[in-house]
Design a protein around this motif. Structure first.
Motif, short mmCIF file in Angstrom:
data_model
loop_
_atom_site.label_atom_id
_atom_site.label_comp_id
_atom_site.label_asym_id
_atom_site.label_seq_id
_atom_site.Cartn_x
_atom_site.Cartn_y
_atom_site.Cartn_z
N VAL A 71 -0.08 3.13 -6.03
CA VAL A 71 -0.97 1.97 -6.14
C VAL A 71 -0.70 1.23 -7.45
O VAL A 71 -0.59 0.00 -7.48
CB VAL A 71 -2.45 2.40 -6.03
CG1 VAL A 71 -3.40 1.29 -6.40
CG2 VAL A 71 -2.73 2.91 -4.62
N ARG A 72 -0.57 1.98 -8.52
CA ARG A 72 -0.29 1.36 -9.82
C ARG A 72 1.08 0.69 -9.83
O ARG A 72 1.24 -0.40 -10.39
CB ARG A 72 -0.41 2.39 -10.95
CG ARG A 72 -1.83 2.93 -11.11
CD ARG A 72 -2.03 3.75 -12.38
NE ARG A 72 -0.91 4.53 -12.86
CZ ARG A 72 -0.73 5.83 -12.62
NH1 ARG A 72 -1.61 6.51 -11.88
NH2 ARG A 72 0.31 6.46 -13.13
N THR A 82 -0.22 9.05 -4.65
CA THR A 82 -0.87 7.82 -4.19
C THR A 82 -1.37 6.99 -5.36
O THR A 82 -1.21 5.76 -5.37
CB THR A 82 -2.00 8.13 -3.20
OG1 THR A 82 -1.45 8.83 -2.08
CG2 THR A 82 -2.69 6.87 -2.73
N SER A 83 -1.96 7.62 -6.35
CA SER A 83 -2.43 6.87 -7.52
C SER A 83 -1.27 6.16 -8.21
O SER A 83 -1.39 4.99 -8.59
CB SER A 83 -3.12 7.81 -8.51
OG SER A 83 -4.30 8.34 -7.94
#
Length: 164
Positions: free
Chosen positions: A19-20, A15-16
């Motif tokens: 998002v990036r 998920t990180s």
């Protein structure tokens, strides 16, 4: 629409990275949508709310709409919908990033971290085109620095035919 997956085990950083990647790729002028697979029940609605009552009464689709956004909730009341059926509902964009759906037939980047204690998915999935990690690995596919969002985005855009 081009489809590209981001897969990995729980707590690997999918998920990180997603998002990036969305921020990086939209910052380059591409339109991006996302699909996230979850293994638990999802409900944006709450008992007692009007739209909840619509669904309980048997509505197949309910739209929550406001000046800023809308959400379409579909009651499929059957087996989990397959990814192609979900993708068919999306408005056209340059790229759809898919988080999860690791067993589906689309190209993917695997996010892998040793601390998850899980094995790599890549050796058993020819559709894993690269591994994004913070570990030093030697693999038959490119190994990308998990913290270098630009490099991961470059790879995905090239693979999807959106950049050279």
């Amino acid at each position: 629409m081009k489809i590209y997956g981001v897969i990995g085990w729980k707590n690997s950083g999918k998920t990180s990275l997603m998002v990036r990647l969305v921020a990086e790729i939209t910052g380059r002028g591409f339109s991006v949508s996302t699909v996230k697979h979850v293994h638990h029940a999802v409900d944006l609605d709450q008992p007692g709310k009007d739209t909840f009552r619509h669904r309980q009464a048997g509505a197949r689709e309910v739209v929550l709409a406001s000046a800023d956004r809308f959400a379409l909730m579909v009651e499929h009341r059957g087996p989990e919908p397959e990814l192609p059926a979900i993708l068919a509902r999306l408005a056209p964009v340059d790229l759809v990033l898919v988080e999860g759906y690791k067993r589906d037939a689309h190209p993917k980047v695997e996010v892998w971290r040793a601390e998850t204690g899980q094995p790599l998915i890549q050796p058993d999935d020819p559709l894993v085109r690269a591994v994004a990690t913070d570990a030093a690995l030697s693999l038959p596919v490119p190994v990308l620095d998990l913290n270098d969002t630009r490099a991961v985005a470059d790879f995905i855009l090239r693979e999807a035919g959106l950049a050279v």
